[in-house]
Design an enzyme around this catalytic site. Structure first.
Site, short mmCIF file in Angstrom:
data_model
loop_
_atom_site.label_atom_id
_atom_site.label_comp_id
_atom_site.label_asym_id
_atom_site.label_seq_id
_atom_site.Cartn_x
_atom_site.Cartn_y
_atom_site.Cartn_z
N LYS A 4 27.89 -3.01 11.60
CA LYS A 4 26.82 -2.16 12.15
C LYS A 4 25.62 -3.08 12.33
O LYS A 4 24.99 -3.49 11.36
CB LYS A 4 26.49 -1.00 11.20
CG LYS A 4 25.30 -0.17 11.66
CD LYS A 4 24.92 0.91 10.67
CE LYS A 4 23.56 1.47 11.03
NZ LYS A 4 23.09 2.51 10.10
N THR B 281 20.56 9.49 4.63
CA THR B 281 19.50 10.12 3.86
C THR B 281 19.64 11.64 3.78
O THR B 281 19.38 12.23 2.73
CB THR B 281 18.13 9.76 4.47
OG1 THR B 281 18.06 8.35 4.67
CG2 THR B 281 16.99 10.18 3.56
N ALA C 181 21.09 7.66 12.81
CA ALA C 181 19.71 7.70 12.31
C ALA C 181 18.94 8.92 12.82
O ALA C 181 19.09 9.33 13.96
CB ALA C 181 18.93 6.43 12.67
N GLY C 182 18.14 9.44 11.91
CA GLY C 182 17.23 10.52 12.25
C GLY C 182 17.79 11.92 12.07
O GLY C 182 17.07 12.91 12.19
#
Lengths: 269, 79
Positions: A103, A214, A191-192
């Protein structure tokens, strides 16, 4: 389109059933990390490399936990700010994790951890020539994505929002454009993503997968959230394959009007 | 302290940076010897010197020189 009972996909030729990829960082404990990953159904997990002193075990405990999961590893180059750093760290990751998957992260701005498109492209080209299977963490810029394909990337991972923000898909237009212009390229929103609804939205756009960390690791209940994301990705994928109806401006009853009781023809006029 | 050369046993030493910490080593010393001296012999690590990847297969032949900037990394959780 695949038959309904067979919706596997194969980034870089690796057959996968799950379309959720999960990070291994930020969990309350290693045990919860393991439970959450198993609950999510993810078959690919991200890992990384950092300086370690032998006095702290040198990463052996984490390595054992990761090996116990027996999943496909996707090492990252998180924190690299130049192509050179990323290329070196990728080579270290390939040796340590025994995989040519990487990645690729080359960060261009520390405020929002935005990928550096120029460094990313240089690193992707070099790593592809070195035999790596590059998963570039990129912005949603169409031309950048086309250039990444030109230098040998077979998978793209545009951001939904800056890393760790949980803001979801900030630019659905750009993501939809990528899907339309690159119909044969595996696309993963990376992401996000903060809530299962964001994962559903990405999959309903036709993306092939979602990578997040996350949102699960820092949920009040990471294991339950991991399961929720697994179901959300699957639901969004099914919704995309099923083909959603076109939105309408005006209401239209779903129950038949023919045979409605209490109806009388108006004869007053 | 691990990494410090015993002055009685070796007359020539070099100073290298290991993960940002200066260490003295006897001269000559290979990467394999250095990793053992620093306590990494039983740990799964990867190495870069001066920003360049050093394959494990060359640990026995790659010799450190004074001023080398050595990075020793291991697996961590990542996103």
């Amino acid at each position: 389109m695949n038959e309904p009972w067979n919706d596997s996909w194969a980034p870089y030729g690796k057959p996968l059933q799950s379309r959720l990829m999960l990070g291994t960082a930020l969990y309350p404990s290693p045990a919860i990390m393991q439970q959450a990953i198993r609950a999510s159904g993810a078959e690919v997990i991200t890992v990384s490399l950092r300086r370690q002193s032998p006095q702290t075990g040198g990463g052996e405990s984490i390595w054992q936990l990761i090996r116990e999961l027996n999943l496909t590893l996707l090492p990252n180059t998180a924190g690299c700010h130049s192509a050179k750093e990323a290329i070196t760290l990728a080579q270290m990751a390939r040796e340590l994790f025994e995989t040519d998957w990487i990645k690729l992260e080359v960060i261009g701005d520390d405020y929002n951890l935005q990928p550096d498109p120029f460094g990313l492209l240089d690193a992707a080209e070099a790593l592809t020539k070195l035999g790596f299977k590059v998963f570039p963490y990129c912005t949603d810029d169409l031309v950048l994505c086309q250039r990444l394909l030109d230098v040998g990337c077979e998978v793209l991972m545009p951001w939904g929002a800056p890393i760790g923000t949980g803001q979801g898909l900030l630019n659905p237009y750009a993501l939809r454009t990528l899907r339309e212009r690159l119909p044969d390229t595996p696309l993963i929103v990376d992401a996000g993503v903060g809530a299962p609804a964001h994962a559903v939205a990405a999959m309903e756009l036709g993306f092939d997968g979602v990578l997040l960390n996350t949102a699960v690791a820092q949920a009040a209940n990471p294991v339950l959230m991991a399961e929720a994301f697994g179901e959300a990705v699957a639901a969004g994928r099914k919704g995309y394959r099923a083909g959603a109806m076109a939105a309408r401006q005006t209401a239209q009853p779903s129950t038949p009007t023919l045979g409605m009781p209490f109806w009388h023809q108006d004869t007053s006029s | 302290m691990a990494g410090l050369c015993d002055e009685r046993a070796c007359s020539m030493t070099i100073t290298v940076s290991v993960n940002g910490v200066m260490q003295e080593c006897p001269l000559p010393i290979t990467v394999a010897d250095a990793l053992q001296q620093w306590g990494y012999d039983s740990v799964r690590v990867a190495v870069a010197i001066n920003g360049e990847f050093v394959p494990r297969s060359t640990y026995g032949t790659h010799t450190l020189v004074s001023g080398d900037d050595v990075d020793v990394v291991a697996a961590v959780q990542g996103g």
